[in-house]
Every structure is written in structure tokens, then in C-alpha cells.
Design a protein around this motif. Sequence first.
Motif, PDB file in Angstrom:
ATOM      1  N   VAL A  47      50.486  70.148  31.212  1.00  0.00           N
ATOM      2  CA  VAL A  47      51.745  70.224  31.952  1.00  0.00           C
ATOM      3  C   VAL A  47      52.793  69.378  31.239  1.00  0.00           C
ATOM      4  O   VAL A  47      52.526  68.229  30.859  1.00  0.00           O
ATOM      5  CB  VAL A  47      51.575  69.727  33.405  1.00  0.00           C
ATOM      6  N   ARG A  48      53.961  69.962  31.046  1.00  0.00           N
ATOM      7  CA  ARG A  48      55.090  69.240  30.460  1.00  0.00           C
ATOM      8  C   ARG A  48      56.099  68.892  31.559  1.00  0.00           C
ATOM      9  O   ARG A  48      56.463  69.741  32.371  1.00  0.00           O
ATOM     10  CB  ARG A  48      55.781  70.083  29.395  1.00  0.00           C
ATOM     11  N   VAL A  49      56.550  67.638  31.542  1.00  0.00           N
ATOM     12  CA  VAL A  49      57.606  67.181  32.450  1.00  0.00           C
ATOM     13  C   VAL A  49      58.760  66.673  31.593  1.00  0.00           C
ATOM     14  O   VAL A  49      58.580  65.765  30.776  1.00  0.00           O
ATOM     15  CB  VAL A  49      57.118  66.066  33.394  1.00  0.00           C
ATOM     16  N   GLY A  50      59.934  67.281  31.744  1.00  0.00           N
ATOM     17  CA  GLY A  50      61.105  66.899  30.962  1.00  0.00           C
ATOM     18  C   GLY A  50      62.157  66.260  31.841  1.00  0.00           C
ATOM     19  O   GLY A  50      62.358  66.668  32.987  1.00  0.00           O
ATOM     20  N   VAL A  51      62.837  65.245  31.298  1.00  0.00           N
ATOM     21  CA  VAL A  51      63.879  64.525  32.031  1.00  0.00           C
ATOM     22  C   VAL A  51      65.190  64.655  31.268  1.00  0.00           C
ATOM     23  O   VAL A  51      65.278  64.266  30.092  1.00  0.00           O
ATOM     24  CB  VAL A  51      63.520  63.034  32.201  1.00  0.00           C
ATOM     25  N   PHE A  52      66.201  65.210  31.934  1.00  0.00           N
ATOM     26  CA  PHE A  52      67.532  65.326  31.339  1.00  0.00           C
ATOM     27  C   PHE A  52      68.323  64.067  31.629  1.00  0.00           C
ATOM     28  O   PHE A  52      68.432  63.635  32.781  1.00  0.00           O
ATOM     29  CB  PHE A  52      68.262  66.545  31.898  1.00  0.00           C
TER      30      PHE A  52
END
Length: 203
Positions: free
Chosen positions: A78-83
Motif C-alpha cells: 500500500v502506498r500513502v502519499g502526502v501533498f
Amino acid sequence: MDLPGPSLAPGALRYGAPPLLVGFLLTPFSGPIGLGLVALGIGTILFHRDPERQPPESGFVAPADGSVSVIRDEGDRVRVGVFMNVTDVHVNRAPAAGTVESVTHRPGANRPAFSKDSDRNERVDIDCGAYEVSLIAGWFARRIHPYVEAGEELDRGERIGHISFGSRADVLLPERVEHGDLRVREGEAVRAGETVVAVDSAE
């Protein structure tokens, strides 16, 4: 080893001092332009602020300040990205303890970091074996500054780099972490080194 915890990320004065100095010199002769440059210099320095954080004792923490913009499966992980918005702190932190196996720069485009096309942007991937952090440039951000090298031992919440003027930081979680272990959802605000994005069943 973590940096000593300065109030500003490296390079803050390099970017902020020139408009400040020129602005001070121009203000007596051209007030609006001079004051505009002074404001730009101050804003640039504040952009590189680096506050202290208190990591929790367990879990994978957010690699960046901002809002969760990506949650998706990549194979069995699972990838979690933060802008990171322009007002967020742009110093990035290790999601968990680990050993840096490699730091790889990948050239690419400079699309807006909140768009799907940003996956092809310039980036630096920090592989820590069980997990991987990606520092991704945006349409304006062109300078990614990793602080770590292969072989270094990291603690949870340790500073690992910053992106000047941008833009997104992802963590690719270990295979053992499933969607049910996530503690954030898309659109949620997070703080680097403090907000738990996923619990770790191995702890």
C-alpha cells in the motif's frame, strides 16, 4: 544520525537572503518593489522552517506535513502519499526505524504534485528495505535535498530530507501492512513524524 534540529532547513538563507537584501536596498527608491522582495525573502525563509517533532512509540508516521492525496495498492503493498501545500513544513521524516539500503535520484517531469501525472515526476527514492519513501518534485519544485545515505540507521520521525518549494512525499508500506491497518484517509491533514498513518502488526 539525525541533524541537530535547526529551526530552518539547510539552504533557507541561500534562497531567502538575496530577495531580502535586494528588497532592503530598493525600498528607499522603489517602495512597493522593495517591500515585495522583502516579503518574498521572509516567505522563502519561513517556507524552510524546521520545527521539532515528537514521534509516537509505534506505527508508521507521515513522511510529510500536508494532506493525504494518495492511498492505493501497488502489487501486494500500500502506498500513502502526502501533498505538501505552500504553507506546510517541507522537511521530510522517516516513517519508521530502519536501515537505508539505497538513495536513488530519478529524473522526470514536473507536473503538479496533486495530479495523477506526478507519478512520473522527478523524485528521490529512499529504500529502507521494509518500506520506501519517495520525495517527489512538483511543477514548481525542482530541488530535492536528501539528508541520508546508504548504510545509515534511521529512527522513527528522523529527518531524511526536504524539498524546496514542493511538493509530495510517499511511503510505500511493507507487505504486512494492509488497508485495515491504515489510520488515515484521503484528504486528511497529517504532521510529519507525528501522525500515525498505519499501525504495524510486527511491533
